[in-house]
Design a protein around this motif. Structure first.
Motif, PDB file in Angstrom:
ATOM      1  N   PRO A  62      25.379  46.352  49.887  1.00  0.00           N
ATOM      2  CA  PRO A  62      25.389  45.443  48.720  1.00  0.00           C
ATOM      3  C   PRO A  62      26.310  46.115  47.868  1.00  0.00           C
ATOM      4  O   PRO A  62      25.457  46.652  46.691  1.00  0.00           O
ATOM      5  CB  PRO A  62      23.974  45.147  48.275  1.00  0.00           C
ATOM      6  CG  PRO A  62      23.160  46.530  48.923  1.00  0.00           C
ATOM      7  CD  PRO A  62      23.964  46.784  50.061  1.00  0.00           C
ATOM      8  N   MET A  63      27.302  46.326  47.948  1.00  0.00           N
ATOM      9  CA  MET A  63      28.334  47.233  47.079  1.00  0.00           C
ATOM     10  C   MET A  63      29.047  46.313  46.081  1.00  0.00           C
ATOM     11  O   MET A  63      29.504  45.328  46.394  1.00  0.00           O
ATOM     12  CB  MET A  63      29.201  48.048  48.153  1.00  0.00           C
ATOM     13  CG  MET A  63      30.218  48.963  47.337  1.00  0.00           C
ATOM     14  SD  MET A  63      31.620  49.482  48.236  1.00  0.00           S
ATOM     15  CE  MET A  63      30.529  50.379  49.500  1.00  0.00           C
ATOM     16  N   ARG A  64      28.961  46.922  44.665  1.00  0.00           N
ATOM     17  CA  ARG A  64      29.593  46.256  43.712  1.00  0.00           C
ATOM     18  C   ARG A  64      31.055  46.762  43.603  1.00  0.00           C
ATOM     19  O   ARG A  64      31.116  47.912  43.548  1.00  0.00           O
ATOM     20  CB  ARG A  64      28.685  46.480  42.329  1.00  0.00           C
ATOM     21  CG  ARG A  64      27.509  45.711  42.231  1.00  0.00           C
ATOM     22  CD  ARG A  64      26.658  45.956  41.284  1.00  0.00           C
ATOM     23  NE  ARG A  64      27.501  45.564  39.957  1.00  0.00           N
ATOM     24  CZ  ARG A  64      27.151  46.281  38.760  1.00  0.00           C
ATOM     25  NH1 ARG A  64      26.156  46.904  38.857  1.00  0.00           N
ATOM     26  NH2 ARG A  64      27.653  45.609  37.593  1.00  0.00           N
ATOM     27  N   VAL A  65      32.028  45.990  43.637  1.00  0.00           N
ATOM     28  CA  VAL A  65      33.393  46.577  43.478  1.00  0.00           C
ATOM     29  C   VAL A  65      34.134  45.510  42.718  1.00  0.00           C
ATOM     30  O   VAL A  65      33.706  44.662  42.185  1.00  0.00           O
ATOM     31  CB  VAL A  65      33.889  46.429  45.096  1.00  0.00           C
ATOM     32  CG1 VAL A  65      33.358  47.459  45.689  1.00  0.00           C
ATOM     33  CG2 VAL A  65      34.097  45.138  45.490  1.00  0.00           C
ATOM     34  N   GLN A  66      35.267  46.095  42.100  1.00  0.00           N
ATOM     35  CA  GLN A  66      36.454  45.405  41.317  1.00  0.00           C
ATOM     36  C   GLN A  66      37.709  45.495  41.897  1.00  0.00           C
ATOM     37  O   GLN A  66      38.606  46.308  41.820  1.00  0.00           O
ATOM     38  CB  GLN A  66      36.273  45.968  39.906  1.00  0.00           C
ATOM     39  CG  GLN A  66      36.824  44.828  38.878  1.00  0.00           C
ATOM     40  CD  GLN A  66      36.568  45.387  37.590  1.00  0.00           C
ATOM     41  OE1 GLN A  66      35.215  45.966  37.306  1.00  0.00           O
ATOM     42  NE2 GLN A  66      37.102  45.105  36.695  1.00  0.00           N
ATOM     43  N   LEU A  94      42.714  52.356  37.207  1.00  0.00           N
ATOM     44  CA  LEU A  94      43.141  51.018  37.329  1.00  0.00           C
ATOM     45  C   LEU A  94      42.001  50.145  38.288  1.00  0.00           C
ATOM     46  O   LEU A  94      41.951  50.763  39.199  1.00  0.00           O
ATOM     47  CB  LEU A  94      44.437  51.247  38.013  1.00  0.00           C
ATOM     48  CG  LEU A  94      44.865  49.878  38.542  1.00  0.00           C
ATOM     49  CD1 LEU A  94      45.441  48.675  37.366  1.00  0.00           C
ATOM     50  CD2 LEU A  94      46.366  49.983  39.227  1.00  0.00           C
ATOM     51  N   ALA A  95      41.850  49.132  37.736  1.00  0.00           N
ATOM     52  CA  ALA A  95      40.886  48.131  38.328  1.00  0.00           C
ATOM     53  C   ALA A  95      41.499  46.802  38.663  1.00  0.00           C
ATOM     54  O   ALA A  95      42.300  46.485  37.909  1.00  0.00           O
ATOM     55  CB  ALA A  95      39.596  48.214  37.911  1.00  0.00           C
ATOM     56  N   GLY A  96      40.892  45.996  39.618  1.00  0.00           N
ATOM     57  CA  GLY A  96      41.093  44.590  39.484  1.00  0.00           C
ATOM     58  C   GLY A  96      40.600  43.640  38.414  1.00  0.00           C
ATOM     59  O   GLY A  96      39.750  44.463  37.513  1.00  0.00           O
ATOM     60  N   LEU A 125      31.329  41.353  45.055  1.00  0.00           N
ATOM     61  CA  LEU A 125      30.036  41.944  45.814  1.00  0.00           C
ATOM     62  C   LEU A 125      31.049  41.974  47.262  1.00  0.00           C
ATOM     63  O   LEU A 125      31.558  40.982  47.699  1.00  0.00           O
ATOM     64  CB  LEU A 125      28.917  41.055  45.964  1.00  0.00           C
ATOM     65  CG  LEU A 125      27.870  41.195  45.066  1.00  0.00           C
ATOM     66  CD1 LEU A 125      26.860  40.087  45.094  1.00  0.00           C
ATOM     67  CD2 LEU A 125      27.415  42.415  44.796  1.00  0.00           C
ATOM     68  N   LEU A 126      30.786  43.401  47.853  1.00  0.00           N
ATOM     69  CA  LEU A 126      31.679  43.508  49.075  1.00  0.00           C
ATOM     70  C   LEU A 126      31.257  42.540  50.176  1.00  0.00           C
ATOM     71  O   LEU A 126      31.960  41.860  50.995  1.00  0.00           O
ATOM     72  CB  LEU A 126      31.295  44.920  49.425  1.00  0.00           C
ATOM     73  CG  LEU A 126      32.049  45.234  50.918  1.00  0.00           C
ATOM     74  CD1 LEU A 126      33.556  45.042  50.729  1.00  0.00           C
ATOM     75  CD2 LEU A 126      31.765  46.891  51.248  1.00  0.00           C
ATOM     76  N   LEU A 162      31.032  52.462  41.920  1.00  0.00           N
ATOM     77  CA  LEU A 162      32.349  52.539  42.022  1.00  0.00           C
ATOM     78  C   LEU A 162      33.166  51.509  41.185  1.00  0.00           C
ATOM     79  O   LEU A 162      34.415  51.098  41.410  1.00  0.00           O
ATOM     80  CB  LEU A 162      32.575  51.866  43.746  1.00  0.00           C
ATOM     81  CG  LEU A 162      32.290  52.980  44.550  1.00  0.00           C
ATOM     82  CD1 LEU A 162      32.275  52.196  45.993  1.00  0.00           C
ATOM     83  CD2 LEU A 162      32.889  54.091  44.527  1.00  0.00           C
ATOM     84  N   LEU A 163      32.609  51.138  40.039  1.00  0.00           N
ATOM     85  CA  LEU A 163      33.240  50.067  39.108  1.00  0.00           C
ATOM     86  C   LEU A 163      33.750  51.052  37.989  1.00  0.00           C
ATOM     87  O   LEU A 163      33.488  52.333  37.750  1.00  0.00           O
ATOM     88  CB  LEU A 163      32.113  49.252  38.313  1.00  0.00           C
ATOM     89  CG  LEU A 163      31.651  48.372  39.434  1.00  0.00           C
ATOM     90  CD1 LEU A 163      30.601  47.344  38.534  1.00  0.00           C
ATOM     91  CD2 LEU A 163      32.776  47.279  39.833  1.00  0.00           C
TER      92      LEU A 163
END
Length: 253
Positions: A152-156, A182-184, A189-190, A225-226
């Motif tokens: 349950p990984m939070r990513v951008q 730099l991020a999206g 959620l992955l 990882l944000l």
């Protein structure tokens, strides 16, 4: 400018090469297929002759801490020492947002890469970026079988082309040390990304949320990882990337 691209045949590298050409620069691809091995230094001196800058987007296909650290340390040292001999004025390396907060084996390799670059003999810039939109594909490619355990990984996620463009812009300027992250444009959620990619791949697999054990699993779920501060943000959302992908697939067949 003559710019050497380490890992120039990979996903990010191909886009960096395209962006360099679009900006009127001369890219030089550093890869085993072009006779260069950054892990041993073979072919580097000849390939870097006359290069103004190096953009390092190499990748180690491993989750082993030992292997990742060995790869990135060796590749970075060879690139930097050969770059110094060739008179390279700027070394730009791509890294990952949040690697110091998530104790994953691969991320330990990226941390070591940053350390070697920062201590090296060539003026440097490191750009940390979040995961590419293609990250969901990477997960599916690595894990085979009908059951898909996904943390349950939070990513951008960010578009790889936007990252490539940012790397080229940095390479054109003076060394900046650690550049702003730099991020999206939007958090995802992955596990949702993986589920939405499956139909585009014409696959039916059961995706299960399985938390990684220990501190790494907690950090992934808690947003480790944000991006932690302000910085540039990409414009293409994951949904827009997925729509573009479907349209391209329909056009091919």
């Amino acid at each position: 400018m003559r710019v050497a691209v380490a890992g120039g045949t990979g996903l990010a590298g191909r886009h960096v090469v395209e962006e360099l050409r679009a900006a009127g620069h001369e890219p030089v691809v550093l890869a085993r297929s072009t006779g260069v091995d950054v892990t041993t230094g073979r072919g580097l001196d000849g390939a870097l002759a006359g290069a103004d800058a190096v953009i390092d987007v190499t990748n180690a296909p491993t989750i082993s801490r030992r292997k990742a650290v060995a790869f990135f340390e060796s590749a970075s040292r060879h690139l930097l020492t050969a770059g110094e001999r060739a008179g390279v004025r700027h070394h730009v390396a791509l890294s990952i947002v949040g690697i110091e907060r998530v104790g994953h084996g691969y991320y330990q390799g990226k941390i070591r890469q940053e350390q070697v670059v920062a201590a090296g003999p060539v003026p440097w810039t490191v750009l940390r970026a979040t995961q590419f939109h293609e990250f969901a594909d990477d997960i599916l490619d690595r894990l085979r079988g009908p059951l898909m355990p996904v943390p349950p990984m939070r990513v951008q996620p960010v578009a790889v082309r936007e990252v490539a463009r940012a790397l080229v812009e940095l390479a054109q300027g003076p060394a900046r040390g650690m550049a702003p992250e730099l991020a999206g444009p939007r958090e995802e959620l992955l596990i949702d990304m993986v589920r939405r990619v499956l139909p585009a791949r014409h696959e039916r697999r059961l995706v299960l949320s399985v938390r990684f054990p220990g501190a790494a699993g907690r950090a992934m779920a808690d947003g480790g990882l944000l991006p932690a501060g302000p910085g540039p943000r990409g414009t293409q959302t994951f949904d827009e990337w997925l729509t573009q992908r479907r349209t391209a697939a329909a056009g091919r067949g």
